[in-house]
Design a protein around this motif. Structure first.
Motif, mmCIF file in Angstrom:
data_model
loop_
_atom_site.group_PDB
_atom_site.id
_atom_site.type_symbol
_atom_site.label_atom_id
_atom_site.label_comp_id
_atom_site.label_asym_id
_atom_site.label_seq_id
_atom_site.Cartn_x
_atom_site.Cartn_y
_atom_site.Cartn_z
ATOM 1 N N ALA A 178 4.197 0.039 -8.580
ATOM 2 C CA ALA A 178 3.129 -0.890 -8.935
ATOM 3 C C ALA A 178 2.130 -1.053 -7.785
ATOM 4 O O ALA A 178 0.913 -1.113 -7.993
ATOM 5 N N LYS A 179 2.658 -1.103 -6.557
ATOM 6 C CA LYS A 179 1.785 -1.263 -5.387
ATOM 7 C C LYS A 179 0.925 -0.022 -5.160
ATOM 8 O O LYS A 179 -0.257 -0.116 -4.820
ATOM 9 N N ILE A 188 -1.371 0.763 3.086
ATOM 10 C CA ILE A 188 -0.826 0.023 4.232
ATOM 11 C C ILE A 188 0.025 -1.140 3.732
ATOM 12 O O ILE A 188 1.131 -1.403 4.250
ATOM 13 N N LYS A 189 -0.466 -1.835 2.730
ATOM 14 C CA LYS A 189 0.298 -2.936 2.138
ATOM 15 C C LYS A 189 1.600 -2.419 1.530
ATOM 16 O O LYS A 189 2.663 -3.046 1.666
ATOM 17 N N ALA A 226 -8.258 1.902 -0.965
ATOM 18 C CA ALA A 226 -6.985 2.535 -1.295
ATOM 19 C C ALA A 226 -6.072 2.618 -0.074
ATOM 20 O O ALA A 226 -4.856 2.388 -0.167
ATOM 21 N N VAL A 227 -6.650 2.947 1.081
ATOM 22 C CA VAL A 227 -5.846 3.021 2.315
ATOM 23 C C VAL A 227 -5.259 1.660 2.659
ATOM 24 O O VAL A 227 -4.091 1.552 3.061
ATOM 25 N N LEU A 228 -6.062 0.614 2.487
ATOM 26 C CA LEU A 228 -5.535 -0.731 2.730
ATOM 27 C C LEU A 228 -4.379 -1.037 1.775
ATOM 28 O O LEU A 228 -3.396 -1.688 2.160
ATOM 29 N N ILE A 265 8.136 -0.988 2.115
ATOM 30 C CA ILE A 265 8.754 0.305 1.804
ATOM 31 C C ILE A 265 10.202 0.185 1.345
ATOM 32 O O ILE A 265 10.741 1.070 0.672
ATOM 33 N N ASP A 266 10.857 -0.940 1.723
ATOM 34 C CA ASP A 266 12.259 -1.125 1.338
ATOM 35 C C ASP A 266 12.396 -1.758 -0.042
ATOM 36 O O ASP A 266 13.496 -2.062 -0.496
ATOM 37 N N SER A 267 11.275 -1.932 -0.744
ATOM 38 C CA SER A 267 11.312 -2.517 -2.087
ATOM 39 C C SER A 267 11.805 -1.487 -3.108
ATOM 40 O O SER A 267 11.749 -0.269 -2.859
ATOM 41 N N PRO A 268 12.249 -1.933 -4.262
ATOM 42 C CA PRO A 268 12.708 -1.007 -5.313
ATOM 43 C C PRO A 268 11.559 -0.099 -5.789
ATOM 44 O O PRO A 268 10.381 -0.455 -5.658
ATOM 45 N N PRO A 269 11.878 1.073 -6.339
ATOM 46 C CA PRO A 269 10.847 2.016 -6.810
ATOM 47 C C PRO A 269 9.857 1.394 -7.792
ATOM 48 O O PRO A 269 8.675 1.731 -7.773
#
Length: 288
Positions: free
Chosen positions: A202-203, A187-188, A182-184, A193-197
């Protein structure tokens, strides 16, 4: 059979409940191969690191016991009592000399050869022969013999429990390995982080699959497997405990019939022959 049913119930209730609650499987299905690779692969790797080759081999070999259960059945307990009856009766009526040929070369013994399944169990045969050999060497103190037998049983039981302990260690590690996955995933996610909500959601959902999978595998599958194996080993150990009970009773001076009756009382209830059934089994035992 109940173990297969149990697996189906676990999967059906967990994923069925998720679906009925309105959950969608697309994120789980997409993330599952990668999460399973990380969590399952790490768990298997840790299993290989933490266990000896003997334990690893025995774990793979004993997986069939999860379904088949203990190897000793009702007929085997009757055979064991009949075998011990013949050995103790021979010792009482014909003396130590008559018994030596049977305990020194059990695979050539006319008594042991009547019970091929017991003869294939190296520990059972060695346990019987070693104890009777001690008696032929004039070690006739029941307490000393019982203590020596107890130590052998403890050693054997400790070695037998290796696979169950190994699986329990794996079950204990799986939730933590799920957190690692989950932590990995987080990190991904932070890398995008600048992607749409919608994309971030989904990530994050994909990352949480790792936590779910670790906990699910630990408490829904691997942990119960460990408990099942432990119970199988515990029940199989009763077979060897009966050997101890009968031979110690013999050392206390009881007749062969009384000694095996004491052993009969320790047979698990579902396999325990009645007094009449045991009498018939002893009467039907082939003469030496």
């Amino acid at each position: 059979m109940f173990q297969i049913l149990g697996v189906l119930v676990v999967f059906g209730m967990v994923f069925g409940g998720f679906m009925l609650a309105g959950g969608h499987f697309d994120i789980i299905v997409k993330a599952l191969p990668f999460e399973l690779m990380m969590i399952g692969g790490a768990a298997v790797g840790a299993f290989l690191i933490g266990n000896s080759g003997k334990t690893i081999s025995k774990t793979l070999k004993d997986f069939s016991k999860l379904i088949s259960g203990p190897k000793w059945k009702a007929s085997d307990y009757r055979d064991l009592l009949a075998l011990l009856f013949q050995l103790t009766k021979t010792m009482k009526t014909k003396g130590v000399i008559a018994l030596e040929s049977h305990i020194e070369k059990p695979h050539e013994s006319t008594i042991f050869s009547k019970y091929p399944k017991i003869l294939k169990d190296h520990f059972a045969v060695d346990f019987i022969c070693d104890t009777l050999r001690m008696m032929t060497m004039n070690l006739e103190d029941p307490h000393q013999v019982e203590d020596a037998m107890e130590k052998q049983l403890e050693k054997h039981h400790h070695e037998e429990m290796g696979p169950a302990n190994a699986l329990q260690n794996m079950a204990d590690a799986l939730p933590a390995l799920g957190i690692v996955a989950a932590v990995l995933g987080i990190i991904k996610t932070m890398g995008a982080i600048d992607s749409p909500p919608v994309v971030l959601g989904a990530k994050i959902g994909s990352a949480l699959v790792g936590t779910f999978l670790g906990v699910f595998l630990a408490y829904g599958l691997v942990g119960p497997m460990s408990v099942r194996l432990k119970n199988v080993y515990e029940e199989e150990a009763i077979f060897y405990r009966i050997i101890q009970n009968v031979l110690v009773a013999h050392l206390h001076g009881n007749a062969a019939q009384i000694s095996v009756e004491i052993g009969r009382g320790h047979v698990p209830s579902e396999f325990q022959p009645s007094f009449i059934e045991l009498e018939e089994a002893l009467s039907a035992a082939p003469a030496e």
